[in-house]
Design a protein around this motif. Structure first.
Motif, PDB file in Angstrom:
ATOM      1  N   VAL A 151      23.317 -20.599 -23.491  1.00  0.00           N
ATOM      2  CA  VAL A 151      22.575 -20.182 -24.582  1.00  0.00           C
ATOM      3  C   VAL A 151      21.161 -20.168 -24.180  1.00  0.00           C
ATOM      4  N   LYS A 152      20.532 -18.955 -24.437  1.00  0.00           N
ATOM      5  CA  LYS A 152      18.852 -18.848 -24.267  1.00  0.00           C
ATOM      6  C   LYS A 152      18.478 -19.372 -25.746  1.00  0.00           C
ATOM      7  N   LEU A 153      17.608 -20.348 -25.290  1.00  0.00           N
ATOM      8  CA  LEU A 153      16.712 -20.973 -26.408  1.00  0.00           C
ATOM      9  C   LEU A 153      15.365 -20.304 -26.883  1.00  0.00           C
ATOM     10  N   PHE A 154      14.835 -19.947 -25.748  1.00  0.00           N
ATOM     11  CA  PHE A 154      13.466 -19.197 -25.736  1.00  0.00           C
ATOM     12  C   PHE A 154      13.200 -18.001 -24.858  1.00  0.00           C
ATOM     13  N   PRO A 155      12.754 -17.051 -25.194  1.00  0.00           N
ATOM     14  CA  PRO A 155      12.567 -16.027 -24.035  1.00  0.00           C
ATOM     15  C   PRO A 155      11.255 -16.533 -23.366  1.00  0.00           C
ATOM     16  N   GLU A 156      11.283 -15.694 -22.122  1.00  0.00           N
ATOM     17  CA  GLU A 156       9.906 -16.104 -21.504  1.00  0.00           C
ATOM     18  C   GLU A 156       8.647 -15.415 -21.881  1.00  0.00           C
ATOM     19  N   GLN A 157       7.732 -15.861 -22.452  1.00  0.00           N
ATOM     20  CA  GLN A 157       6.486 -15.294 -23.036  1.00  0.00           C
ATOM     21  C   GLN A 157       5.329 -16.088 -22.708  1.00  0.00           C
ATOM     22  N   VAL A 158       4.394 -15.244 -21.754  1.00  0.00           N
ATOM     23  CA  VAL A 158       3.526 -16.089 -20.889  1.00  0.00           C
ATOM     24  C   VAL A 158       2.176 -15.335 -21.401  1.00  0.00           C
ATOM     25  N   THR A 159       1.048 -16.204 -21.656  1.00  0.00           N
ATOM     26  CA  THR A 159      -0.365 -15.761 -21.860  1.00  0.00           C
ATOM     27  C   THR A 159      -1.236 -16.727 -21.184  1.00  0.00           C
ATOM     28  N   PRO A 160      -2.302 -16.332 -20.436  1.00  0.00           N
ATOM     29  CA  PRO A 160      -3.209 -17.268 -19.672  1.00  0.00           C
ATOM     30  C   PRO A 160      -4.179 -18.198 -21.062  1.00  0.00           C
ATOM     31  N   VAL A 161      -4.242 -19.361 -20.526  1.00  0.00           N
ATOM     32  CA  VAL A 161      -4.997 -20.317 -21.228  1.00  0.00           C
ATOM     33  C   VAL A 161      -5.947 -21.108 -20.469  1.00  0.00           C
ATOM     34  N   CYS A 162      -6.807 -21.557 -21.223  1.00  0.00           N
ATOM     35  CA  CYS A 162      -8.075 -22.446 -20.531  1.00  0.00           C
ATOM     36  C   CYS A 162      -8.513 -23.345 -21.761  1.00  0.00           C
ATOM     37  N   SER A 163      -9.403 -24.339 -21.334  1.00  0.00           N
ATOM     38  CA  SER A 163     -10.110 -25.300 -22.249  1.00  0.00           C
ATOM     39  C   SER A 163     -11.147 -24.592 -22.782  1.00  0.00           C
ATOM     40  N   PRO A 164     -11.586 -24.976 -24.186  1.00  0.00           N
ATOM     41  CA  PRO A 164     -12.693 -24.715 -24.734  1.00  0.00           C
ATOM     42  C   PRO A 164     -13.878 -24.696 -23.688  1.00  0.00           C
ATOM     43  N   ALA A 165     -13.995 -26.012 -23.262  1.00  0.00           N
ATOM     44  CA  ALA A 165     -15.286 -25.938 -22.293  1.00  0.00           C
ATOM     45  C   ALA A 165     -15.375 -24.966 -21.028  1.00  0.00           C
ATOM     46  N   PHE A 166     -14.283 -24.681 -20.569  1.00  0.00           N
ATOM     47  CA  PHE A 166     -14.253 -23.857 -19.504  1.00  0.00           C
ATOM     48  C   PHE A 166     -14.635 -22.359 -19.840  1.00  0.00           C
ATOM     49  N   LEU A 167     -14.118 -22.013 -21.045  1.00  0.00           N
ATOM     50  CA  LEU A 167     -14.496 -21.177 -21.813  1.00  0.00           C
ATOM     51  C   LEU A 167     -16.025 -20.809 -22.021  1.00  0.00           C
ATOM     52  N   ALA A 168     -16.585 -21.947 -22.412  1.00  0.00           N
ATOM     53  CA  ALA A 168     -17.893 -21.887 -22.530  1.00  0.00           C
ATOM     54  C   ALA A 168     -18.665 -21.698 -21.318  1.00  0.00           C
ATOM     55  N   ARG A 169     -18.248 -22.094 -20.433  1.00  0.00           N
ATOM     56  CA  ARG A 169     -18.787 -21.982 -18.843  1.00  0.00           C
ATOM     57  C   ARG A 169     -18.690 -20.736 -18.433  1.00  0.00           C
ATOM     58  N   HIS A 170     -17.441 -19.923 -18.694  1.00  0.00           N
ATOM     59  CA  HIS A 170     -17.251 -18.848 -17.962  1.00  0.00           C
ATOM     60  C   HIS A 170     -17.196 -17.607 -18.784  1.00  0.00           C
ATOM     61  N   GLY A 171     -17.228 -17.739 -20.135  1.00  0.00           N
ATOM     62  CA  GLY A 171     -17.164 -16.656 -20.965  1.00  0.00           C
ATOM     63  C   GLY A 171     -16.003 -16.173 -21.343  1.00  0.00           C
ATOM     64  N   LYS A 172     -15.527 -15.628 -22.332  1.00  0.00           N
ATOM     65  CA  LYS A 172     -14.206 -15.009 -22.454  1.00  0.00           C
ATOM     66  C   LYS A 172     -14.029 -13.711 -21.918  1.00  0.00           C
ATOM     67  N   PRO A 173     -13.046 -13.601 -21.124  1.00  0.00           N
ATOM     68  CA  PRO A 173     -12.737 -12.271 -20.314  1.00  0.00           C
ATOM     69  C   PRO A 173     -12.174 -11.262 -21.422  1.00  0.00           C
ATOM     70  N   GLY A 174     -12.647  -9.938 -21.056  1.00  0.00           N
ATOM     71  CA  GLY A 174     -12.218  -8.762 -21.987  1.00  0.00           C
ATOM     72  C   GLY A 174     -11.124  -8.258 -21.694  1.00  0.00           C
ATOM     73  N   ARG A 175     -10.658  -8.435 -20.235  1.00  0.00           N
ATOM     74  CA  ARG A 175      -9.617  -7.634 -19.720  1.00  0.00           C
ATOM     75  C   ARG A 175      -8.622  -8.388 -18.955  1.00  0.00           C
ATOM     76  N   PRO A 176      -7.619  -8.110 -18.400  1.00  0.00           N
ATOM     77  CA  PRO A 176      -7.012  -9.117 -17.301  1.00  0.00           C
ATOM     78  C   PRO A 176      -7.643  -9.135 -16.248  1.00  0.00           C
ATOM     79  N   SER A 177      -8.374  -8.169 -15.385  1.00  0.00           N
ATOM     80  CA  SER A 177      -9.322  -7.916 -14.413  1.00  0.00           C
ATOM     81  C   SER A 177     -10.000  -8.962 -14.168  1.00  0.00           C
TER      82      SER A 177
END
Length: 292
Positions: A151-177
């Motif tokens: 029985v499949k419990l959950f489908p595979e759904q994947v999104t990149p994640v990071c910490s708030p501190a990392f985001l503050a240092r590098h800025g939010k990416p606008g596109r996958p590239s």
């Protein structure tokens, strides 16, 4: 029959679940509506939806069935033989840590006398299943556990994640590239590949992945998630494993649309169905929103 039809929003699906027929389910629902003097469903070409009275009754019936389920499971557990009161579960580090552990107390409240033993391995499908009553692993039902009542419990759904501190240092990416030049956190792959890698994620966006040696690779998803929380890079976040980490603000999703594959978390019970195994399987399917 009413509960099944309401939960599945379909008389046909309810009949299939209950081993009955669509006319039989429809007839019993009509009898119930006539007895109450009120319509419970609005019928449509694509299924049925609950009326206001139907919603009220459904909540009451669902709570009542849960109460009955708790009582019957408790009676079975107290009168079961010792072998019936143990449960050996094999799963991976990520599922055990981020999904199962926060919810395990709910199952223990239902079945307090069951001795739950949890064993973890990163590649569950390749691990030894000899002593496992229930196996929960990541893979593809059509190829990895074909023909085993999986029985499949959950489908595979994947999104990149990071910490708030990392985001503050590098800025939010606008596109996958924009992620190509950022430090990436990798989960050691299997052969054949059972879960999405950064290579697969970039390929899904029509991009070539950067060399893996520019990031950090771990052999456990728990280490990957912890490194992301510590601000060491961007990780692939699997739903629902990272849902609570995102909800609590420890991690931030970088894009709204996940990459979805035909893989996912699979449930299999390879051994005899004891009372404890049946109870856990039923509880797990309800928690995952999967029809038994």
């Amino acid at each position: 029959m009413f509960e099944s039809a309401a939960r599945l929003a379909s008389f046909t699906a309810a009949a299939r679940e209950l081993g009955s027929t669509q006319p039989a389910v429809s007839q019993r629902v009509v009898q119930l509506e006539e007895n109450l003097g009120a319509p419970l469903f609005e019928r449509g070409h694509r299924g049925v939806t609950l009326t206001e009275d139907g919603v009220r009754l459904f909540e009451a019936v669902r709570q009542s069935l849960d109460t009955i389920r708790i009582a019957t499971n408790d009676i079975r557990a107290r009168h079961a033989a010792p072998a019936q009161r143990s449960l050996n579960l094999l799963t991976d580090f990520g599922f055990a840590t981020y999904w199962l552990m926060p919810r395990l107390s709910q199952f223990k409240a239902l079945m307090p006398d069951v001795d739950v033993k949890i064993t973890t391995a990163q590649d569950v499908l390749a691990a030894d299943h000899d002593h496992a009553d229930i196996v929960i692993g990541f893979g593809h039902a059509a190829t990895d556990w074909a023909g085993r009542g999986t029985v499949k419990l959950f489908p595979e759904q994947v999104t990149p994640v990071c910490s708030p501190a990392f985001l503050a240092r590098h800025g939010k990416p606008g596109r996958p590239s924009d992620l190509i030049n950022l430090p990436l956190l990798h989960l050691e792959p299997t052969n054949p590949e059972r879960w999405l890698s950064w290579h697969g994620w970039f390929a899904a966006h029509g991009l070539a992945a950067p060399p893996a040696h520019r990031g950090i690779t771990f052999n456990s998803y728990g280490f990957v998630a912890h490194a992301a929380i510590m601000g060491q890079g961007v990780a692939l976040g699997w739903a629902p494993l990272v849902d609570e980490l995102v909800a609590s603000g420890q991690l931030i999703q970088l894009f709204d649309t996940p990459v979805t594959t035909d893989g996912g978390y699979l449930l299999n019970a390879p051994r005899a169905q004891t009372t404890a195994v049946c109870a856990f399987r039923e509880w797990l399917l309800v928690e995952c929103g999967v029809a038994a």
